[in-house]
Motif scaffolding. Sequence first.
Motif: not given
Length: 360
Positions: A85-86, A89-90, A113-114, A215-218, A220, A225
């Motif tokens: 999450l932190n 990135t996407e 998460f990815g 840099k955490a995703r929105k 999170t 965070n």
Amino acid sequence: MPQVFNFSAGPATMPKAVLEKAQEELLNWQNQQTSVMEISHRSPLFMQLIQQAEADLRRLYHIPDNYKILFLQGGARGQFAAIPLNLLTENSKALYLTSGHWSKLAAQEARLFGEIDEINILEDGDKLKVTDLDFKDRAENYAYVHYCPNETISGVEIFTPPDVGRAVLVADMSSTILSRKIDISKFGLIYAGAQKNLGPSGITLVIVREDLLGKARKATPVIWNYAVQAEKDSMINTPPTFAWYLCALTFQYWLQEGGLSEIEKRNQAKAELLYAYLDESDFYHNVVAKENRSLMNVTFSTQDSALDAKFVAQAKEAGLHALKGHKVLGGMRASIYNAMPLAGVEALIAFMQKFALENA
Ligand SMILES: *Cc1c(COP(=O)(O)O)cnc(C)c1O
């Protein structure tokens, strides 16, 4: 009643002096006529405690100034989710190096998460052995590279961190934290549940390089965070104050005992003694290659599960507790974390010798 030594893998034995100190001040902490667990986490005295804990840990573990120290909840497994999450990135991918149960679970959770690539770093063969860890050519394609320096269940330890060039290295140090000297500057992030080497369960240590924050995703959750937690002294919600206090006492204790070099020296002496005995014995077997034998979790078996069960039961009667191996592996496991005294390992070896004579 014999003296008891507790070989539990976690929650694990704590320094007796720490428990005695907690007992002594339980009803009257800092002359407050109340216990530490009944006061506000924002009160000046508690804030002083956490500042001292951070300063002590920094000194003890030689943590450079450009790293933040967080005390969070949710255990190491919470971090399995918080890390992607932190840090993921996407549009990026992460690389998970897997060497056993925990590193595989970390990869599995991150996949929620990815995009994750996973590489098994255990060699095929009759001994558990970690492969060459030169990943510098490919590591920089990833947001981070995750590995587990000590697989608690099998007792496989990786003493030299993977070479990831300038990529971000993330390590699950739950069962090796503070057990030997490491170069923190090689890591982007280190995390550990407290219940093996730091204190009781319920609190989780995260040591994170400052440039990785923010840099955490929105989406999170705010408790996960890192940037927010760093900003708020790890107190975005009510922290586990009693567990934090016990960690603080533990750091103080190890500083008084001589710090990390002394801890490392003692751990090496304990592990050497036990492995030397395993090597000379024909009765017990350990399946980890010498270069990857854990200093903290020593696994062995008689290769006969009924005999293993008898061993565990009789050891318990002799005051040697929690030697049963993890259910996925069977056999025995002696967790000899920082707080296990040499006398505990000596008592274990004496019992092993006696049991082998009686059952060979
Ligand atoms: C114990 C352990 C965990 C799990 O820790 P929790 O705090 O229970 O989530 C994860 N990784 C390793 C290496 C462990 O030893």
